[in-house]
Write a protein that holds these residues in place. Structure first.
Motif: not given
Length: 388
Positions: A369-380
């Motif tokens: 279960r690896p992790e992913a580096e999130y590159t999207g928005s976080t505060d819409l």
């Protein structure tokens, strides 16, 4: 009868804070430990459980190699005989699989037919955690599934296996209805040995991911087939053949290769994610192709030499050399296989490695279960449907 598994079975996640930063495609990320095979990219070495692939390709048959992968040691004569007898006993196709194969359109790709057959077989034959008995049953049946579909799509009825024939010879017999020549058997045997395993490649990683969820071995292998089908992994040998046909003549090779490189067209059979020198499997296959088709080899070798030279000229420092797919096409064509059977025949070999990795994963499992580096928005700011 159940056969025990020997050798270390250690599989772990690499999700520590000190893990290297993802470069894309998990490059440089260690995702498991394995005692099955080792790929040494800079020196061009491939090791199966301690043995150099050159020694194995020249001196063993496929059944010996899968015994090595599953049990951790090369078989004695009695162990080899026992395994061959087990293979012969498993050479049956259940009725539900034949119904599924007969229902497929004749235009179906053989790789898709193989995936369908393995899934149908697993639905009725596989229960519980992966075992070496299941690995034997799966590996023994891959040639049967492929040959049965190949004959059906050509309007012929599937044949019964010949128990006296080895794995490679029986596969060729089931395809053609003729007992193959010793030369063809030796060529296919060597190919099956060379392709049986190759470290943490995409399809093997896929199989281990599925196995880590404690799913069954058939599900792991169906997923691996799907990964191998892709042209960036195992789906390229027939495309090498297409490329050579398109080049046509030695006189056309230089201009064709230069145009392909400058326009961004991929040269099929060149470059490898791990090897920074010639793929050792390609070295063995090159010599087999030289013997199997001396006339065609002259052209194939000329294209190889030109391509490596031009790649170094136009892409200096990239270290792009011949990979296993380049001469796989020539060898498989020489034993009478059609282009759309090249990748499925790759699977006939690689299922030995896939099942060994599934067994190793199951032997000391932790969910991958690896992790992913999130590159999207976080505060819409959320708006209800009637306000959008």
């Amino acid at each position: 009868m159940s056969m025990p598994i020997s050798g270390p079975n250690q599989a772990t996640n690499a999700t520590t804070a000190s893990a290297p930063k993802n470069k894309g495609g998990l490059e440089g990320i260690v995702a498991a430990t394995t005692a099955i095979s080792k790929v040494e990219g800079n020196t061009g070495r491939l090791i199966y459980r301690g043995y150099n692939i050159h020694d194995l390709a020249r001196t063993t048959i496929f059944e010996e190699v899968v015994h090595l992968l599953w049990f951790g040691h090369l078989p004695s004569q009695q162990e080899l005989t026992n395994l061959q007898q087990r293979f012969a006993a498993e050479r049956t196709i259940p009725e539900n699989v034949m119904v599924a194969l007969r229902a497929l359109p004749t235009s179906t790709e053989p790789m898709d037919a193989l995936r369908t057959a393995v899934s149908a077989w697993g639905a009725v034959a596989i229960k519980g955690q992966p075992t070496v008995d299941q690995a034997i049953a799966l590996t023994a049946r891959f040639p049967l599934f492929l040959a049965a579909f190949n004959r059906l799509r050509h309007g012929q009825e599937p044949l019964e296996s010949k128990p006296e024939l080895g794995h490679a010879a029986n596969y060729l017999y089931l395809l053609t209805g003729e007992v193959p020549s010793e030369e063809h058997v030796q060529g296919l045997n060597a190919y099956l040995v060379l392709l049986a395993d190759h470290g943490m490649n995409a399809s093997t990683f896929t199989a281990r991911i599925v196995a880590s969820t404690e799913s069954d071995i058939a599900s792991s292998i169906v997923a691996a087939i799907g990964a191998l089908k892709g042209p960036l992994h195992g789906g390229a040998p027939s495309k090498v053949q297409d490329m050579l046909h398109e080049i046509g003549t030695p006189e056309n090779a230089d201009s064709w290769i230069r145009d392909a490189i400058t326009t961004g067209k991929k040269l099929m059979g060149f470059g490898h994610r791990v090897y920074k020198t010639t793929d050792p499997r390609a070295e063995e296959l090159r010599e087999m192709a030289r013997v199997a088709d001396p006339q065609g080899f002259v052209f194939t070798r000329r294209v190889e030499e030109l391509a490596i030279s031009i790649l170094e000229e136009l892409k200096p420092g990239r270290r792009l050399y011949t990979n296993v797919e380049y001469y796989s096409a020539a060898l498989m064509a020489s034993v009478g296989l059609s282009g759309d059977l090249f990748t499925p025949t790759f699977a006939v070999s690689r299922v030995g490695g896939w099942t060994a990795h599934v067994l190793e994963q199951a032997g000391n499992n932790r969910l991958i279960r690896p992790e992913a580096e999130y590159t999207g928005s976080t505060d819409l700011a959320f708006k209800p449907l009637n306000e959008r």
